[in-house]
Motif scaffolding. Sequence first.
Motif, PDB file in Angstrom:
ATOM      1  N   VAL A 125       3.289  -6.509   0.882  1.00 40.84           N
ATOM      2  CA  VAL A 125       4.084  -5.725  -0.058  1.00 40.84           C
ATOM      3  C   VAL A 125       4.571  -4.430   0.588  1.00 40.84           C
ATOM      4  N   LEU A 126       3.705  -3.775   1.339  1.00 41.85           N
ATOM      5  CA  LEU A 126       4.080  -2.521   1.989  1.00 41.85           C
ATOM      6  C   LEU A 126       5.237  -2.729   2.963  1.00 41.85           C
ATOM      7  N   ILE A 127       5.128  -3.744   3.807  1.00 45.24           N
ATOM      8  CA  ILE A 127       6.193  -4.022   4.773  1.00 45.24           C
ATOM      9  C   ILE A 127       7.463  -4.461   4.049  1.00 45.24           C
ATOM     10  N   ALA A 128       7.316  -5.286   3.027  1.00 48.62           N
ATOM     11  CA  ALA A 128       8.479  -5.770   2.283  1.00 48.62           C
ATOM     12  C   ALA A 128       9.252  -4.629   1.635  1.00 48.62           C
ATOM     13  N   CYS A 129       8.548  -3.717   0.978  1.00 47.75           N
ATOM     14  CA  CYS A 129       9.226  -2.601   0.305  1.00 47.75           C
ATOM     15  C   CYS A 129       9.815  -1.617   1.309  1.00 47.75           C
ATOM     16  N   GLY A 130       9.095  -1.349   2.373  1.00 44.74           N
ATOM     17  CA  GLY A 130       9.605  -0.421   3.373  1.00 44.74           C
ATOM     18  C   GLY A 130      10.866  -0.917   4.054  1.00 44.74           C
ATOM     19  N   ALA A 137       9.185   6.335   3.027  1.00 46.84           N
ATOM     20  CA  ALA A 137       8.958   6.850   1.675  1.00 46.84           C
ATOM     21  C   ALA A 137       8.580   5.721   0.725  1.00 46.84           C
ATOM     22  N   ALA A 138       9.241   4.570   0.851  1.00 47.56           N
ATOM     23  CA  ALA A 138       8.922   3.419   0.003  1.00 47.56           C
ATOM     24  C   ALA A 138       7.534   2.880   0.319  1.00 47.56           C
ATOM     25  N   VAL A 139       7.178   2.840   1.599  1.00 48.57           N
ATOM     26  CA  VAL A 139       5.852   2.364   1.996  1.00 48.57           C
ATOM     27  C   VAL A 139       4.771   3.243   1.382  1.00 48.57           C
ATOM     28  N   ALA A 140       4.926   4.552   1.563  1.00 55.78           N
ATOM     29  CA  ALA A 140       3.907   5.475   1.072  1.00 55.78           C
ATOM     30  C   ALA A 140       3.823   5.461  -0.447  1.00 55.78           C
ATOM     31  N   ALA A 141       4.966   5.411  -1.117  1.00 53.25           N
ATOM     32  CA  ALA A 141       4.968   5.364  -2.582  1.00 53.25           C
ATOM     33  C   ALA A 141       4.329   4.071  -3.082  1.00 53.25           C
ATOM     34  N   THR A 142       4.644   2.966  -2.440  1.00 51.94           N
ATOM     35  CA  THR A 142       4.073   1.677  -2.825  1.00 51.94           C
ATOM     36  C   THR A 142       2.570   1.653  -2.593  1.00 51.94           C
ATOM     37  N   GLY A 143       2.138   2.225  -1.466  1.00 49.12           N
ATOM     38  CA  GLY A 143       0.715   2.241  -1.153  1.00 49.12           C
ATOM     39  C   GLY A 143      -0.115   2.926  -2.215  1.00 49.12           C
ATOM     40  N   GLY A 144       0.426   4.011  -2.792  1.00 46.93           N
ATOM     41  CA  GLY A 144      -0.302   4.712  -3.833  1.00 46.93           C
ATOM     42  C   GLY A 144      -0.391   3.925  -5.126  1.00 46.93           C
ATOM     43  N   VAL A 145       0.603   3.106  -5.388  1.00 46.51           N
ATOM     44  CA  VAL A 145       0.639   2.348  -6.639  1.00 46.51           C
ATOM     45  C   VAL A 145      -0.256   1.115  -6.570  1.00 46.51           C
ATOM     46  N   ASP A 147      -2.759   0.721  -4.480  1.00 45.34           N
ATOM     47  CA  ASP A 147      -4.074   1.103  -3.958  1.00 45.34           C
ATOM     48  C   ASP A 147      -4.371   0.386  -2.645  1.00 45.34           C
ATOM     49  N   ALA A 148      -3.420   0.462  -1.713  1.00 49.81           N
ATOM     50  CA  ALA A 148      -3.569  -0.199  -0.420  1.00 49.81           C
ATOM     51  C   ALA A 148      -4.534   0.577   0.478  1.00 49.81           C
ATOM     52  N   GLU A 149      -5.085  -0.120   1.454  1.00 46.26           N
ATOM     53  CA  GLU A 149      -5.949   0.526   2.443  1.00 46.26           C
ATOM     54  C   GLU A 149      -5.122   1.461   3.321  1.00 46.26           C
ATOM     55  N   GLU A 150      -5.776   2.537   3.779  1.00 47.00           N
ATOM     56  CA  GLU A 150      -5.068   3.540   4.574  1.00 47.00           C
ATOM     57  C   GLU A 150      -4.484   2.939   5.845  1.00 47.00           C
ATOM     58  N   GLU A 151      -5.240   2.073   6.505  1.00 47.30           N
ATOM     59  CA  GLU A 151      -4.739   1.502   7.760  1.00 47.30           C
ATOM     60  C   GLU A 151      -3.533   0.594   7.513  1.00 47.30           C
TER      61      GLU A 151
END
Length: 334
Positions: A125-130, A137-145, A147-151
């Motif tokens: 999902v992170l790669i897809a949205c970014g 910005a999309a990656v970081a915003a998606t990660g917060g929603v 609850d993705a791992e930091e790495e």
Amino acid sequence: MRPEAGRPRSAGTVAGIALCAAAAAASMGIGYLLPAVSPLLIALALGASTANLVAVPGWIRPGLDFSAKRLLRMGVALLGLRLIFDDVLGLGWGVLAVVVAIVVLGIAGTLYAGKLLGLSWSQRVLIACGFSICGAAAVAATGGVIDAEEEEVLTAVALVVVFGTLMIAAVPLLAHLLGLSGWQAGMWAGGSIHEVAQVVAAGGILGGGVLAVATVVKLARVLMLAPVIAYLAARRRRMTDRADTDTGQPPLIPLFVLGFLGCVTLRSCGLLPSGLLDAAQFVQATLLTSAMFALGIGVRVSLLRSVGLRPIVLATLSTVWVASIALVGALLVS
């Protein structure tokens, strides 16, 4: 990194934010001297270098966490001030349909390819949205929603920045080889390149009136961040309901998404003077750059070694897939 005994948490918060602000200032200064390089990339690299060369004190961790999460969301919200509804609607319904196709099909195709590669859902999902919406910005915003791992967030940010930077040179070169018109090249650049700054750089290389077309098409993709994040938040809320946990419900629509839409509305109404807009966009750039430095602090050489080839393969496939959709769309609507 845990806060050290004897130091108040507030001191660590202030110190961490101050460090990120100083790094943002340095990154934006370097970016001013090197316009082809995004300050977000510089800040990320600076944070990673700091983490691997210097012992970052644990007591400033609260400030780094605040920057990586809260400042990031404020920066994404202010990103809406770049958008004007009339400019987006002025593209025409055909172009808008292509933009929606780029985002929807780009995300769907990347998720499917990532599943075949055996990557986790959150990494996909992170790669897809970014790659399909608006880069780091999309990656970081998606990660917060989600609850993705930091790495996972760090991996996706690094990939989106690297591949987007390669696209700055690749799109103008391929547009020339394919004999695209200026309008087609601008639409392709705006529809395929990941970061806004990278689109501006590629548009500058293409020259003429291409930059305006590329920028508006890119900002139309940025506007798609709101419904995608809202969908992911709703999905996570349903998953929480099924799990029947006591951890609390995530918001149906994250506050920063509402802030983003509010900023778009304010800009579109024409109520904000140009001086205030310039100041707000500077603040927005500073917030996102500070957040990228804070994210970069989490990068470790050992982490990068453990990433493996699969995320890189997915990033390559996603870049080609999104660029292909954008190219077909540019040819069709022209």
